[in-house]
Design a protein around this motif. Structure first.
Motif, mmCIF file in Angstrom:
data_model
loop_
_atom_site.group_PDB
_atom_site.id
_atom_site.type_symbol
_atom_site.label_atom_id
_atom_site.label_comp_id
_atom_site.label_asym_id
_atom_site.label_seq_id
_atom_site.Cartn_x
_atom_site.Cartn_y
_atom_site.Cartn_z
ATOM 1 N N GLU A 16 0.845 -1.192 0.000
ATOM 2 C CA GLU A 16 0.000 0.000 0.000
ATOM 3 C C GLU A 16 0.880 1.241 0.000
ATOM 4 N N TYR A 18 0.551 5.443 0.484
ATOM 5 C CA TYR A 18 -0.329 6.554 0.886
ATOM 6 C C TYR A 18 0.167 7.823 0.189
ATOM 7 N N ARG A 57 -5.174 8.750 0.992
ATOM 8 C CA ARG A 57 -5.573 7.412 1.378
ATOM 9 C C ARG A 57 -4.475 6.433 0.941
ATOM 10 N N TYR A 58 -4.563 5.216 1.487
ATOM 11 C CA TYR A 58 -3.679 4.144 1.037
ATOM 12 C C TYR A 58 -4.198 3.566 -0.281
ATOM 13 N N GLU A 86 3.637 7.219 3.216
ATOM 14 C CA GLU A 86 4.043 5.943 3.803
ATOM 15 C C GLU A 86 3.793 4.823 2.814
ATOM 16 N N LYS A 88 3.369 0.490 2.968
ATOM 17 C CA LYS A 88 3.247 -0.709 3.789
ATOM 18 C C LYS A 88 3.386 -1.932 2.890
ATOM 19 N N ASN A 179 -1.746 5.526 12.793
ATOM 20 C CA ASN A 179 -2.261 4.300 12.186
ATOM 21 C C ASN A 179 -1.698 3.032 12.814
ATOM 22 N N GLU A 195 -8.537 1.400 6.521
ATOM 23 C CA GLU A 195 -7.527 2.450 6.561
ATOM 24 C C GLU A 195 -8.148 3.699 7.162
#
Length: 351
Positions: A16, A18, A57-58, A86, A88, A179, A195
């Motif tokens: 993911e 962001y 958003r992711y 970020e 993930k 988060n 999310e």
């Protein structure tokens, strides 16, 4: 073309990214893709599901599982610098699904049943002068009033200047730490969000020249003083408008703020509540790239109702982040305490 490297890992089948767009010099990428290291070079992951590009958003991509020591995200810039907060990586795609089924209900490990019961009974007896269930401005209430996101204002109680790069680093650090708590809830007991975007919509300072940017990505409040510190406009604050209406907010309801990140020069402690979190500015900036920012995580816990443990030591539990200075990261006991709040409050949101 730019690249963001993920931490080393073994097996992955999803990632993911962001992205954010400040309507100024930081924009969405034109494209992005995930690559894995094959021992001599980076290659695109196979059978990628697609690379969505959505702001604030992711953005999830799944792909054929790959065993590797390194992954990276490769991005092509669009209309400006890429706003990447970020990335993930996941062994399995996040959220409920056939490989990651949601919890069907309240099912803590057997060794945590007794201490969790002790904590909840203690909170019912003492929390908010006995008004635990009547209070309506927990972080939970803010999250569900928004439909799944949280807005922040930064109160900059300092004479230091802030560059645009530092502004974005502060946002990224805040979202990353926030988060860590929200990820605890994904797929658990009917929790609906996979999310939780964290947006910084305002900055408050004494002197506009302290903020060394000219774009309009955030609303700026100058020399509006409350508690001897700069304050974002009260008409925009959830603390002051708990009915969720913001008719007098200069930036409109979209620029309301649910919580404040209050950074104070020389502050000797941390505080947290429904209004947000207050930390020493020096501590926050010194730890801005830390994996776990202990003090911020602890204070966000308070925003979601979690107690301090000055009077109670739950059976068998002596080291966890909500017990001050005993853990630097969220523990399994912290996770189940947060989930216990959801168990008791979720009916007020229709779950």
């Amino acid at each position: 073309m730019g690249a963001a490297h993920l931490v080393p890992a073994a097996d992955h089948s999803a990632a993911e990214a962001y992205f954010f767009d400040d309507d100024g010099g930081v924009r969405l990428p034109a494209s992005w893709r995930v690559q894995s290291w094959n021992g001599s070079s980076y290659v695109d992951v196979a059978e990628a599901s697609g690379y969505p590009i959505a702001a604030n958003r992711y953005n999830l991509v799944t792909f054929n599982a790959v065993s590797t020591t390194r992954l990276r995200v490769l991005m092509a810039s669009g209309a400006g610098s890429v706003g990447l907060l970020e990335v993930k990586a996941h062994a399995q795609p996040p959220g409920p699904g056939p490989t990651n089924p949601p919890s069907s209900g309240w099912n803590p490990p057997s060794n945590l049943v007794t201490p969790l019961d002790e904590v909840w009974r203690h909170q019912e007896q003492t929390y908010n002068n006995g008004n635990l269930y009547g209070f309506r401005n927990y972080g939970w209430d803010q999250l569900f009033a928004n439909g799944g996101y949280i807005n922040y204002c930064v109160r900059w109680e300092s004479s230091a200047t802030v560059t645009a790069a530092q502004r974005d680093q502060i946002h990224a650090a805040l979202a990353r730490q926030y988060n860590k708590w929200m990820d605890v809830m994904v797929g658990h007991n009917g929790f609906p969000y996979t999310e939780v975007p964290v947006r910084v919509v305002g900055w408050a300072v004494r002197d506009r020249t302290q903020l060394q940017w000219s774009d309009n990505s955030v609303d700026i409040y100058v020399n509006d003083i409350r508690e001897n510190a700069p304050q974002c406009a009260a008409p925009c604050g959830r603390f002051f408008n708990q009915n969720g209406q913001y008719p007098n907010c200069p930036g409109g309801a979209a620029r309301h703020y649910d919580q404040s990140l209050w950074l104070t020069d020389g502050f000797g402690a941390g505080h947290g509540g429904d209004w947000g979190q207050r930390l020493p500015r020096e501590y926050f900036m010194d730890n801005i790239n830390a994996t776990d920012m202990y003090a911020l995580l602890h204070e966000i816990g308070h925003t979601y109702g979690l107690d301090d443990f000055y009077e109670l030591t739950p059976t068998g539990q002596s080291r966890f982040i909500m017990k001050a200075l005993t853990s630097n990261s969220i523990t399994e006991f912290d996770r189940w305490m947060l989930r216990d709040w959801w168990r008791h409050l979720k009916s007020r949101y229709g779950y």
